[in-house]
Enzyme design. Structure first.
Site, PDB file in Angstrom:
ATOM      1  N   HIS A 168       0.824  -1.204   0.000  1.00 11.30           N
ATOM      2  CA  HIS A 168       0.000   0.000   0.000  1.00 11.30           C
ATOM      3  C   HIS A 168       0.862   1.258   0.000  1.00 11.30           C
ATOM      4  CE1 HIS A 168      -3.900  -2.075   1.581  1.00 11.30           C
ATOM      5  NE2 HIS A 168      -3.696  -2.239   0.306  1.00 11.30           N
ATOM      6  N   GLU A 224      -2.002 -20.620 -16.195  1.00 12.43           N
ATOM      7  CA  GLU A 224      -0.898 -20.293 -15.294  1.00 12.43           C
ATOM      8  C   GLU A 224      -0.139 -21.524 -14.830  1.00 12.43           C
ATOM      9  OE1 GLU A 224      -2.532 -18.508 -11.690  1.00 12.43           O
ATOM     10  OE2 GLU A 224      -4.458 -19.448 -12.119  1.00 12.43           O
ATOM     11  N   ARG A 269      -9.545  -9.413  -9.194  1.00 11.18           N
ATOM     12  CA  ARG A 269      -9.275 -10.461  -8.211  1.00 11.18           C
ATOM     13  C   ARG A 269     -10.399 -10.469  -7.170  1.00 11.18           C
ATOM     14  NH1 ARG A 269      -4.569  -7.444  -8.963  1.00 11.18           N
ATOM     15  NH2 ARG A 269      -2.789  -8.570  -9.853  1.00 11.18           N
ATOM     16  N   ASP A 289       2.566 -16.725 -12.096  1.00 12.91           N
ATOM     17  CA  ASP A 289       2.573 -18.117 -11.641  1.00 12.91           C
ATOM     18  C   ASP A 289       3.123 -19.056 -12.715  1.00 12.91           C
ATOM     19  OD1 ASP A 289       1.742 -17.817  -9.056  1.00 12.91           O
ATOM     20  OD2 ASP A 289      -0.369 -18.152  -9.453  1.00 12.91           O
ATOM     21  N   CYS A 324      -2.368 -11.279 -18.163  1.00 13.64           N
ATOM     22  CA  CYS A 324      -2.617 -10.404 -17.024  1.00 13.64           C
ATOM     23  C   CYS A 324      -1.469 -10.412 -16.023  1.00 13.64           C
ATOM     24  CB  CYS A 324      -3.923 -10.777 -16.318  1.00 13.64           C
ATOM     25  SG  CYS A 324      -4.001 -12.492 -15.776  1.00 13.64           S
ATOM     26  N   ARG A 348     -12.058 -12.964 -12.078  1.00  8.47           N
ATOM     27  CA  ARG A 348     -11.538 -14.277 -11.693  1.00  8.47           C
ATOM     28  C   ARG A 348     -12.316 -14.778 -10.485  1.00  8.47           C
ATOM     29  NH1 ARG A 348      -5.365 -14.436 -10.017  1.00  8.47           N
ATOM     30  NH2 ARG A 348      -6.182 -13.515  -8.096  1.00  8.47           N
TER      31      ARG A 348
END
Length: 567
Positions: free
Chosen positions: A186, A428, A293, A452, A499, A329
């Site tokens: 963050h 992935e 996500r 991944d 992505c 997703r």
């Protein structure tokens, strides 16, 4: 020169201001009156929430509403019923408020810091930030104050917390250097929103840099130069001017179509992690969302989000993006993400365990709640459903069968939805790459998750420094896998996107264009730069470079060739 994580691009030149965190150590004591100890905790909690709300209001004005929302996580952790009950229970058991707070937040910190997904792992910093704020109040200490700084300050801290950046004197800060933190933290996100060059995770920087030192922060390369020479100062002043000019030039690509130099149109979309990020994507001129996500809805909840709660989140994105494509997703969670109410069992190897689509298909009633919410939201925009961590055709077929059941349920309830909603797969895993031809016949689209895919293909954990040399998209094995996936998708006439972080890599983009990638899904701030890079290459040029690259045998050779050809 010191190296670290390039968290926020740009070049900062100024004088170091080393901020030392307060000593929050304490000696645990057994209070005589548990009720009074609880009242101390509750007072500290109320003060923390009040101060955080005030910070959010200031951030809305100084940084923007989207960055300010990050601080909302602090209030969520402070007011989390599970944590509050844990603290109160510990006080009843004989702990002082300081110890009860410390142990409760340490437990949550450990939980988040051990998660596989980097985005979730970074939430550990938010937990630590809340703990620091509460302990500082209980101990009567002052937290680091960056609200008043000299002109051209380079802020040097062990850890830059969101609460520090909330009040940072941005007009006088030329750069930021820290000992901890990653690019998805963050604090890094806020630094980018503030457009302050930042390099994170520089070892022992608060010891090696002293207040008053002249420092250069290269946020683009992730390097820090202390006491630079006259020649280095001149060099980086030139780089800073060139960077500012280049950034201004990118604005010419705002509002333009994403096309190659010979007119081949591509889809350029953004990755987002929550509904409010849709605003950020739109502000950066994204043409839609390539990855939403959805697990953030589950991570931030105390119990399974209801159909209506999930529907509201998906609908919000659909309405904000007004007909643009939105790939959502489905829940990507597993043994590495300890969501208490899911009662997930600890696994020795959660990376290859009971997670993502495997978990969802094994809990069909729960999965159908999410699928139904997605279908309902599809009536308000171009929503597409993406399945994560697919390794077999059966998984896709089972998920599609559940979607059909959800459609029948909505028909019976008289609720509208897109009857032709597209269902695709996140590619992935090596298994998905090897059966890409079969999956392409069953799916409406592919989205390649390079982060991944690289890890699983090279058997290398990107968080492990000892094998980091293997974790590169330029590895020939990874490039061959990408080529196969894209080719098989194109043969079946489905859209193939990417992505992972590699989609925004200017060195790799010509290779992806040559392979035939149709969609690039990148972080919102990378949209304009990616559009420009795509516009610089013709298919013929990309093909010639890629033909050479695919004959090379090592990642180093590949990267060198791409660097030599970069425009």
């Amino acid at each position: 020169m010191y190296k670290g994580v390039n968290a926020s691009d740009g070049f900062g030149i100024g004088v170091a201001q080393v901020a030392v965190a307060p000593d929050l150590s304490f000696t645990p004591t057994k209070p005589k009156d548990a009720q009074k100890e609880k009242e101390r905790y509750e007072a500290a909690l109320a003060k923390f929430v009040e101060q955080t709300n005030a910070q959010i209001e200031r951030m809305v004005v100084s940084i923007g509403e989207e960055a300010a929302l990050i601080m909302g996580a602090h209030i969520e952790f402070a007011q989390d019923e599970g944590i509050k009950e844990m603290v109160s229970g510990s006080i009843d058991a004989g702990m002082c408020a300081e110890q009860a707070v410390s142990e409760a937040y340490d437990q949550y910190y450990t939980m988040f810091s051990q998660m596989e997904d980097e985005l979730f792992r970074e939430r550990a910093a938010d937990v630590a930030d809340v703990k620091t704020g509460l302990l500082a109040d209980l101990l009567g200490k002052q937290v680091v104050d960056l609200s008043t700084l000299p002109e051209n300050s380079i802020v040097v801290v062990s850890e830059l917390t969101p609460s520090m950046t909330a009040d940072i004197d941005k007009e006088n800060v030329a750069g930021i250097v820290t000992e901890t933190g990653g690019r998805t933290s963050h604090s890094a996100i806020i630094a980018r929103a503030l457009e302050i060059p930042a390099v994170l995770s520089v070892a022992d920087v608060t010891t090696n840099i002293k207040t008053g030192d002249m420092v250069i922060v290269d946020g683009t390369a992730g390097s820090v130069i202390v006491t630079p020479t006259k020649e280095e100062l001149e060099l980086y002043r030139g780089k800073a001017r060139a960077y500012a000019e280049d950034k201004a030039a990118l604005e010419a690509y705002r509002g333009k179509r994403t096309v190659t130099a010979d007119g081949d149109e591509k889809l350029l979309v953004a990755n987002i992690g929550n509904p409010d990020d849709a605003n950020v994507a739109a502000e950066h001129d994204a043409e839609g969302v390539g990855l939403f996500r959805s697990e953030f809805l589950f991570m931030d909840a105390k119990e399974l989000p209801s159909e209506d709660e999930q529907f509201a989140a998906y609908q919000k994105v659909a309405l904000r993006l007004k007909g643009q494509p939105i790939i959502i997703r489905t829940l990507d969670v597993g043994g590495d993400k300890e969501i208490p109410y899911l009662n997930l069992r600890k696994e020795e190897n959660p990376f290859m365990g009971f997670r993502a689509v495997r978990y969802c298909l094994n809990n069909p009633d729960q999965y159908k709640v999410q699928l139904t919410a997605l279908l309902r939201a599809s009536a308000f925009g171009d929503i597409k459903i993406m399945l994560p961590l697919v390794t077999s055709l059966e998984e896709v077929r089972k998920a599609k069968a559940l979607i059909e059941e959800c459609k029948l349920d909505l028909d019976q309830r008289g609720i509208s939805y897109n009857k032709d909603i597209e269902v695709g797969t996140m590619i992935e895993t090596p298994a998905a790459s090897l059966i890409a031809d079969d999956l392409a016949a069953e799916c409406d689209f592919f989205s390649i998750g390079t982060n991944d895919l690289i890890g699983y293909t090279m058997c290398a954990d990107r968080g492990n420094d000892r094998v980091a040399y293997l974790y590169e998209v330029y590895q020939p094995a990874v490039l061959r896998s990408l080529k196969r996936i894209i080719e098989e998708g194109n043969k079946k006439g489905i859209l193939v996107g990417m992505c992972g972080e590699a989609a925004a890599d200017p060195l790799l983009i010509p290779v992806l264009l040559s392979f035939g990638l149709g969609e690039f899904s990148v972080s919102a701030p990378s949209i304009l730069a990616t559009r420009r890079t795509i516009s610089e290459w013709t298919k013929e040029e990309a093909d010639a470079l890629t033909a050479k690259v695919m004959t090379l045998k090592t990642a180093a050779e590949v990267k060198a060739a791409l660097q030599a050809a970069a425009k």
